[in-house]
Design a protein around this motif. Sequence first.
Motif, mmCIF file in Angstrom:
data_model
loop_
_atom_site.group_PDB
_atom_site.id
_atom_site.type_symbol
_atom_site.label_atom_id
_atom_site.label_comp_id
_atom_site.label_asym_id
_atom_site.label_seq_id
_atom_site.Cartn_x
_atom_site.Cartn_y
_atom_site.Cartn_z
ATOM 1 N N PHE A 1 0.849 -1.180 0.000
ATOM 2 C CA PHE A 1 0.000 0.000 0.000
ATOM 3 C C PHE A 1 0.890 1.237 0.000
ATOM 4 C CE2 PHE A 1 -4.074 -1.707 2.260
ATOM 5 C CZ PHE A 1 -4.254 -2.613 1.231
ATOM 6 N N GLU A 2 0.451 2.278 -0.728
ATOM 7 C CA GLU A 2 1.186 3.539 -0.768
ATOM 8 C C GLU A 2 0.304 4.640 -0.195
ATOM 9 O OE1 GLU A 2 3.688 6.152 -3.974
ATOM 10 O OE2 GLU A 2 1.833 5.244 -4.657
ATOM 11 N N LEU A 3 0.871 5.437 0.686
ATOM 12 C CA LEU A 3 0.163 6.564 1.287
ATOM 13 C C LEU A 3 0.102 7.693 0.271
ATOM 14 C CD1 LEU A 3 -1.132 7.711 3.839
ATOM 15 C CD2 LEU A 3 1.126 8.498 4.540
ATOM 16 N N MET A 4 -1.100 8.185 0.010
ATOM 17 C CA MET A 4 -1.285 9.219 -1.010
ATOM 18 C C MET A 4 -0.872 10.604 -0.504
ATOM 19 S SD MET A 4 -2.141 7.368 -3.457
ATOM 20 C CE MET A 4 -2.618 8.530 -4.693
ATOM 21 N N THR A 5 -1.079 10.881 0.783
ATOM 22 C CA THR A 5 -0.694 12.175 1.358
ATOM 23 C C THR A 5 0.319 11.929 2.479
ATOM 24 O OG1 THR A 5 -2.590 12.061 2.829
ATOM 25 C CG2 THR A 5 -2.869 13.335 0.824
ATOM 26 N N PRO A 6 1.590 12.210 2.223
ATOM 27 C CA PRO A 6 2.638 11.937 3.216
ATOM 28 C C PRO A 6 2.421 12.641 4.559
ATOM 29 C CG PRO A 6 3.599 12.442 1.086
ATOM 30 C CD PRO A 6 2.135 12.712 0.967
ATOM 31 N N ASP A 7 1.647 13.722 4.585
ATOM 32 C CA ASP A 7 1.403 14.446 5.836
ATOM 33 C C ASP A 7 0.591 13.618 6.825
ATOM 34 O OD1 ASP A 7 2.689 16.525 4.604
ATOM 35 O OD2 ASP A 7 0.851 17.554 4.016
ATOM 36 N N ALA A 8 -0.149 12.631 6.331
ATOM 37 C CA ALA A 8 -1.045 11.841 7.174
ATOM 38 C C ALA A 8 -0.386 10.558 7.667
ATOM 39 C CB ALA A 8 -2.313 11.516 6.395
ATOM 40 N N LYS A 9 0.943 10.529 7.767
ATOM 41 C CA LYS A 9 1.662 9.299 8.106
ATOM 42 C C LYS A 9 1.285 8.761 9.484
ATOM 43 C CE LYS A 9 5.687 8.849 6.339
ATOM 44 N NZ LYS A 9 7.097 8.917 5.998
ATOM 45 N N ARG A 10 1.181 9.642 10.491
ATOM 46 C CA ARG A 10 0.865 9.175 11.849
ATOM 47 C C ARG A 10 -0.529 8.575 11.934
ATOM 48 N NH1 ARG A 10 3.531 13.699 15.458
ATOM 49 N NH2 ARG A 10 5.597 12.804 15.561
ATOM 50 N N SER A 11 -1.509 9.256 11.354
ATOM 51 C CA SER A 11 -2.871 8.721 11.413
ATOM 52 C C SER A 11 -2.984 7.436 10.609
ATOM 53 C CB SER A 11 -3.883 9.760 10.919
ATOM 54 O OG SER A 11 -3.651 10.060 9.560
ATOM 55 N N CYS A 12 -2.198 7.340 9.550
ATOM 56 C CA CYS A 12 -2.187 6.126 8.737
ATOM 57 C C CYS A 12 -1.651 4.951 9.541
ATOM 58 C CB CYS A 12 -1.339 6.350 7.498
ATOM 59 S SG CYS A 12 -0.951 4.857 6.603
ATOM 60 N N GLU A 13 -0.564 5.168 10.278
ATOM 61 C CA GLU A 13 0.020 4.093 11.090
ATOM 62 C C GLU A 13 -0.975 3.610 12.132
ATOM 63 O OE1 GLU A 13 3.538 5.943 12.567
ATOM 64 O OE2 GLU A 13 4.677 5.522 10.740
ATOM 65 N N ALA A 14 -1.695 4.541 12.756
ATOM 66 C CA ALA A 14 -2.697 4.166 13.762
ATOM 67 C C ALA A 14 -3.835 3.385 13.124
ATOM 68 C CB ALA A 14 -3.224 5.413 14.459
#
Length: 108
Positions: free
Chosen positions: A71-84
Amino acid sequence: LPVMRLYVLCAIALGVCLVVSLVTADGGNDVEETNEWAVKLDKGVNPDTLAAELGMRNLGPIGSLAGMYRFELMTPDAKRSCEASLRSHEGILWSEQQVRRQRYTRDF
C-alpha cells in the motif's frame, strides 16, 4: 615506570579508537523511510477497497505471498494517522512501513 606509562597510554588510545568506531559504525547502510507499507490482510478483505478507505493506494500483491499487499500513502502528511489506522483495522493482520536502504561496498 616509563614503560608502564606507555602501555597505559596505548591501552587508553586503543579503547578510545574502539569506542569511536562502535559509535560511528552503521554497518554501511543508510535507511530512508518510504510512503509504502507491506500489509497482510485477513481472508475476504478487498485490498482496493481497504486501501481507499485508509487514504492509500493498492500497489498490488507482494510476489506469490497469500494476502500480502503493498500500500502507498497518497498524502505523506497523514503518516501518523495512517500508522494508527493500519494497527487498529480489524481486516489487517500485520503491517510494516517499507524502507529504502543505501548499501555500500567495503573498500580496502
